[in-house]
Every structure is written in C-alpha cells, then in structure tokens.
Design a protein around this motif. Structure first.
Motif, short mmCIF file in Angstrom:
data_model
loop_
_atom_site.label_atom_id
_atom_site.label_comp_id
_atom_site.label_asym_id
_atom_site.label_seq_id
_atom_site.Cartn_x
_atom_site.Cartn_y
_atom_site.Cartn_z
N ASN A 148 34.82 112.72 63.86
CA ASN A 148 35.49 112.18 65.04
C ASN A 148 35.68 110.67 65.01
O ASN A 148 36.62 110.16 65.61
CB ASN A 148 34.71 112.54 66.29
CG ASN A 148 34.69 114.03 66.54
OD1 ASN A 148 35.54 114.76 66.04
ND2 ASN A 148 33.72 114.48 67.29
N SER A 149 34.78 109.94 64.35
CA SER A 149 34.85 108.49 64.42
C SER A 149 34.24 107.87 63.17
O SER A 149 33.61 108.55 62.37
CB SER A 149 34.11 107.99 65.67
OG SER A 149 32.77 108.45 65.65
N TYR A 150 34.46 106.56 63.05
CA TYR A 150 33.92 105.83 61.91
C TYR A 150 33.69 104.38 62.27
O TYR A 150 34.23 103.88 63.26
CB TYR A 150 34.84 105.93 60.69
CG TYR A 150 36.10 105.11 60.79
CD1 TYR A 150 36.17 103.84 60.24
CD2 TYR A 150 37.22 105.60 61.44
CE1 TYR A 150 37.33 103.08 60.33
CE2 TYR A 150 38.38 104.86 61.53
CZ TYR A 150 38.43 103.61 60.98
OH TYR A 150 39.58 102.85 61.07
N THR A 151 32.88 103.71 61.44
CA THR A 151 32.69 102.27 61.52
C THR A 151 32.89 101.70 60.13
O THR A 151 32.31 102.20 59.17
CB THR A 151 31.26 101.92 61.99
OG1 THR A 151 31.04 102.51 63.28
CG2 THR A 151 31.05 100.42 62.08
N MET A 152 33.74 100.70 60.02
CA MET A 152 33.98 100.02 58.76
C MET A 152 32.92 98.93 58.61
O MET A 152 32.91 97.95 59.36
CB MET A 152 35.38 99.41 58.72
CG MET A 152 35.82 98.91 57.38
SD MET A 152 36.40 100.20 56.28
CE MET A 152 37.83 100.82 57.10
N MET A 153 32.01 99.11 57.68
CA MET A 153 30.91 98.17 57.48
C MET A 153 31.35 97.08 56.51
O MET A 153 32.06 97.35 55.56
CB MET A 153 29.69 98.89 56.93
CG MET A 153 29.20 100.05 57.79
SD MET A 153 28.61 99.56 59.39
CE MET A 153 27.01 98.95 58.96
N LYS A 154 30.88 95.86 56.76
CA LYS A 154 31.19 94.74 55.86
C LYS A 154 30.38 94.86 54.60
O LYS A 154 29.24 95.30 54.61
CB LYS A 154 30.91 93.42 56.55
CG LYS A 154 31.82 93.16 57.71
CD LYS A 154 31.55 91.83 58.32
CE LYS A 154 32.50 91.63 59.49
NZ LYS A 154 32.22 90.39 60.18
N LYS A 155 30.98 94.45 53.50
CA LYS A 155 30.31 94.50 52.22
C LYS A 155 29.23 93.43 52.16
O LYS A 155 29.45 92.28 52.49
CB LYS A 155 31.33 94.29 51.10
CG LYS A 155 30.80 94.55 49.74
CD LYS A 155 31.93 94.46 48.73
CE LYS A 155 31.49 94.97 47.39
NZ LYS A 155 32.59 95.00 46.45
N THR A 156 28.03 93.84 51.74
CA THR A 156 26.95 92.87 51.59
C THR A 156 26.95 92.33 50.19
O THR A 156 27.25 93.03 49.23
CB THR A 156 25.58 93.52 51.89
OG1 THR A 156 25.41 94.64 51.02
CG2 THR A 156 25.50 93.98 53.33
N VAL A 157 26.59 91.06 50.04
CA VAL A 157 26.61 90.43 48.72
C VAL A 157 25.22 90.28 48.18
O VAL A 157 24.25 90.16 48.80
CB VAL A 157 27.29 89.05 48.79
CG1 VAL A 157 27.31 88.40 47.44
CG2 VAL A 157 28.68 89.20 49.34
#
Length: 111
Positions: free
Chosen positions: A102-111
């Motif tokens: 139903n849904s999603y979250t776009m997570m930021k790439k960790t360095v």
C-alpha cells in the motif's frame, strides 16, 4: 528467422524495461513514522546500503524475496526502498504473490 529473433529480443527488453522503470500505481508515499500499526514494514534495501534499520521493520533485501516471501504474513505491507527501481521490482513481485503493498518510504542512501 532473423525477424523472429529480433521480435523475441524486443519483447524481453520491453518486459525488463516495464518491470524496472514504469512506476507502480496505487502505492503512496508515507513517512515510515506515520505508518499504521496494521501494516508490516519491510526494508528491501541491500545489506550494505541499508545503514540503520528502522524499528519494528523486517529486513529482507529484494534479492532474497523469492526465497523468503512465504514467511511474510498476509497483512498490508509498507516498503522501505532506496530507489524507484527497488520499489517497482519489490512491489510488483509481492503483488504477483498475492500481497497488498500500500505504501513506501524512499530512504536516503547512507555513506
């Protein structure tokens, strides 16, 4: 014979393009902190790029979904993804297996 081969290659490339790049409909963006408790949270990012895991989420990278999808409960799913391609591929796979994404979250790439 050449025309048939070109046609088959064209169909295969079109399917790959569709699965990876065409956005999945009816999957909305929600911050993972606002996800309803009825949803399961799955982190489908790679082990090396996931960084910190989100509380109360299950981490199954996309490459392992074909092996472990039978262990997923039949409840609505919220995905944590790194890119649009990850979202497209994981949600299409899970929907094909009968799950409700139903849904999603776009997570930021960790360095």
């Amino acid at each position: 014979m050449k025309v048939l081969l070109i046609g088959v290659v064209g169909i295969v490339l079109a399917r790959i393009f569709y699965i990876r790049l065409v956005p999945v409909k009816q999957v909305k963006v929600i911050p993972y902190r606002q996800v309803d408790e009825a949803h399961q949270i799955f982190d489908v990012r790679d082990y090396n790029t996931a960084g910190c895991l989100v509380y109360d989420s299950k981490h199954i990278p996309y490459g392992y979904l074909p092996r472990f999808y039978t262990e997923i409960e039949n409840r609505p799913i919220h995905l944590l993804v790194e890119s649009q391609m990850d979202l497209n591929m994981a949600s299409r796979f899970l929907r094909k297996k009968g799950y409700s994404v139903n849904s999603y979250t776009m997570m930021k790439k960790t360095v």
